[in-house]
Motif scaffolding. Structure first.
Motif, PDB file in Angstrom:
ATOM      1  N   ARG A 166      85.618  24.986  93.821  1.00  0.00           N
ATOM      2  CA  ARG A 166      85.184  23.759  94.747  1.00  0.00           C
ATOM      3  C   ARG A 166      85.569  22.667  94.086  1.00  0.00           C
ATOM      4  O   ARG A 166      85.233  22.069  95.137  1.00  0.00           O
TER       5      ARG A 166
ATOM      6  N   HIS B 144      87.866  21.064  93.155  1.00  0.00           N
ATOM      7  CA  HIS B 144      89.191  20.618  93.422  1.00  0.00           C
ATOM      8  C   HIS B 144      89.613  21.022  94.668  1.00  0.00           C
ATOM      9  O   HIS B 144      90.195  19.910  95.204  1.00  0.00           O
ATOM     10  N   GLY B 145      88.879  21.587  95.685  1.00  0.00           N
ATOM     11  CA  GLY B 145      88.772  21.837  96.979  1.00  0.00           C
ATOM     12  C   GLY B 145      88.722  20.721  97.632  1.00  0.00           C
ATOM     13  O   GLY B 145      88.716  20.025  98.910  1.00  0.00           O
ATOM     14  N   ARG B 146      87.670  20.049  96.907  1.00  0.00           N
ATOM     15  CA  ARG B 146      86.513  19.134  97.750  1.00  0.00           C
ATOM     16  C   ARG B 146      87.440  18.007  97.816  1.00  0.00           C
ATOM     17  O   ARG B 146      87.551  16.830  98.558  1.00  0.00           O
TER      18      ARG B 146
ATOM     19  N   ALA C 241      90.860  18.172  97.688  1.00  0.00           N
ATOM     20  CA  ALA C 241      91.542  18.429  98.658  1.00  0.00           C
ATOM     21  C   ALA C 241      91.832  17.810  99.785  1.00  0.00           C
ATOM     22  O   ALA C 241      92.389  17.217 100.703  1.00  0.00           O
ATOM     23  N   ASP C 242      90.111  18.075 100.534  1.00  0.00           N
ATOM     24  CA  ASP C 242      89.209  17.300 101.418  1.00  0.00           C
ATOM     25  C   ASP C 242      88.967  16.229 101.741  1.00  0.00           C
ATOM     26  O   ASP C 242      89.446  15.887 102.777  1.00  0.00           O
ATOM     27  N   GLU C 243      89.070  15.059 100.455  1.00  0.00           N
ATOM     28  CA  GLU C 243      88.225  14.147 100.864  1.00  0.00           C
ATOM     29  C   GLU C 243      88.844  12.600 100.447  1.00  0.00           C
ATOM     30  O   GLU C 243      88.575  12.077 101.096  1.00  0.00           O
TER      31      GLU C 243
ATOM     32  N   LYS D 103      95.057  14.809  99.002  1.00  0.00           N
ATOM     33  CA  LYS D 103      94.998  15.398  99.957  1.00  0.00           C
ATOM     34  C   LYS D 103      97.190  15.655 100.715  1.00  0.00           C
ATOM     35  O   LYS D 103      97.507  16.888 100.416  1.00  0.00           O
TER      36      LYS D 103
ATOM     37  N   GLU E  70      99.796  18.931  99.857  1.00  0.00           N
ATOM     38  CA  GLU E  70     100.570  19.047 100.702  1.00  0.00           C
ATOM     39  C   GLU E  70     101.865  19.312 100.623  1.00  0.00           C
ATOM     40  O   GLU E  70     102.477  20.131 100.601  1.00  0.00           O
TER      41      GLU E  70
ATOM     42  N   ASN F 292     102.373  21.910  98.511  1.00  0.00           N
ATOM     43  CA  ASN F 292     101.740  23.541  99.148  1.00  0.00           C
ATOM     44  C   ASN F 292     103.702  23.594 100.185  1.00  0.00           C
ATOM     45  O   ASN F 292     104.052  24.604  99.935  1.00  0.00           O
TER      46      ASN F 292
END
Length: 317
Positions: A290, A292-294, A296-298, A303, A307, A310
């Motif tokens: 989570r 790591h996800g924050r 990527a989002d914030e 981010k 991208e 990916n």
């Protein structure tokens, strides 16, 4: 009057933290804890001990990765500037101060020195240990006959520009390592393995936490690398072998129980080691994912990196 503050970074130590606090109340004036995201009963027990009257303060770091040096510097400054420490001693929750004849640590402080070293004496789990005994130093009475040269540092409060090594094994000031002679007769009784499941969980979470910090974590977690790779690639060698059994046969040890000063426990609860280890690891892994996800989002830069990662395609064969 000389004031000693103990500094402890802690994570999921509810099987030993109550004994740690009760024992060290005889040696230090205040305990400062920096919790790294415990998901067991560690914080509940610390709050109950504080309500009981023990002098302790608890902070929590939201970071899911690895910055031991930064945490050590912050804790030293907090102990010195806010808690008024004349001496700061760095302890893990599985390390218990032992002094000659169990006298208070303050009577053993060195004169004319700014730092001292407390050697680690490693205790092990034997087949004869009474698993029904919740006080770890009463249960684990045997130490390894062969000892290493590793120690933990303690130093005077209020020193400018000091930097503690990861693991608190040494201290630097203005780029020079400070001399830290050993205190005669004083050591830390070290209980790193209370059962095999607890150690496996610590290895797995510790290695992932270090890797999440990049190169700094890689450098300071090499001791986790080999057992983590075995757990990842050849788990049967651990689960089907002797790893989960006791790690110390009495023929390889010395019976030398710590003079534990804390008395019986009030807040400890029994648990199944294997279930506790699985739950703790999955909760930690979720928190790491989570975090790591924050990012990527914030965070725009992160981010963009995600991208780009990916979108990257590599020819394999």
């Amino acid at each position: 009057m000389t004031r000693i503050v103990a500094v402890t970074r802690i994570l999921n130590e509810d099987d030993i933290v109550e004994a740690f606090v009760r024992h060290h109340a005889a040696h230090v004036d205040h305990m400062l804890f920096l919790d790294n995201g415990s998901c067991d009963r560690t914080l509940e027990i610390l709050k109950a001990l504080q309500d009981e009257g023990f002098r302790l303060t608890v902070f929590q770091s939201a970071s899911a990765s690895f910055d031991q040096i930064g945490a050590n510097i912050w804790a030293y400054q907090m102990a010195s500037q806010i808690l008024g420490a004349d001496w700061v001693v760095f302890l893990d929750a599985d390390e218990f101060i032992a002094t000659p004849h169990a006298v208070p640590l303050v009577t053993q402080l060195p004169e004319g020195q700014v730092a001292a070293c407390l050697p680690l004496v490693n205790y092990g789990q034997t087949p004869e240990d009474d698993e029904r005994e919740p006080v770890v130093p009463w249960r684990m009475r045997w130490r390894f006959a062969a000892q290493n040269e590793v120690g933990k540092v303690m130093l005077r409060g209020g020193l400018p520009g000091v930097v503690m090594e990861a693991g608190n094994h040494g201290v630097y000031q203005a780029g020079a390592k400070l001399a830290a002679p050993r205190l005669e007769g004083v050591f830390l009784a070290h209980y790193p393995r209370r059962n095999g499941w607890q150690v496996l969980q610590k290895i797995a979470a510790g290695r992932l936490k270090a890797l999440a910090a990049g190169m700094q974590g890689e450098v300071h977690s090499r001791h986790y690398a080999s057992p983590f790779e075995t757990l990842r690639d050849k788990p049967w060698e651990l689960f089907e072998g002797r790893y989960l059994a006791c790690d110390l046969e009495r023929r390889d040890g010395v019976e030398a129980p710590l003079a534990y000063l804390g008395g019986s426990l009030q807040y400890w609860q029994p648990s199944r080691p294997e279930m506790k280890a699985l739950q703790g690891f999955l909760q930690f892994a979720e928190r790491l994912a989570r975090a790591h996800g924050r990012l990527a989002d914030e965070v725009p830069q992160a981010k963009g990196l995600v991208e780009a990662w990916n979108a990257k395609r590599e020819f394999l064969f």
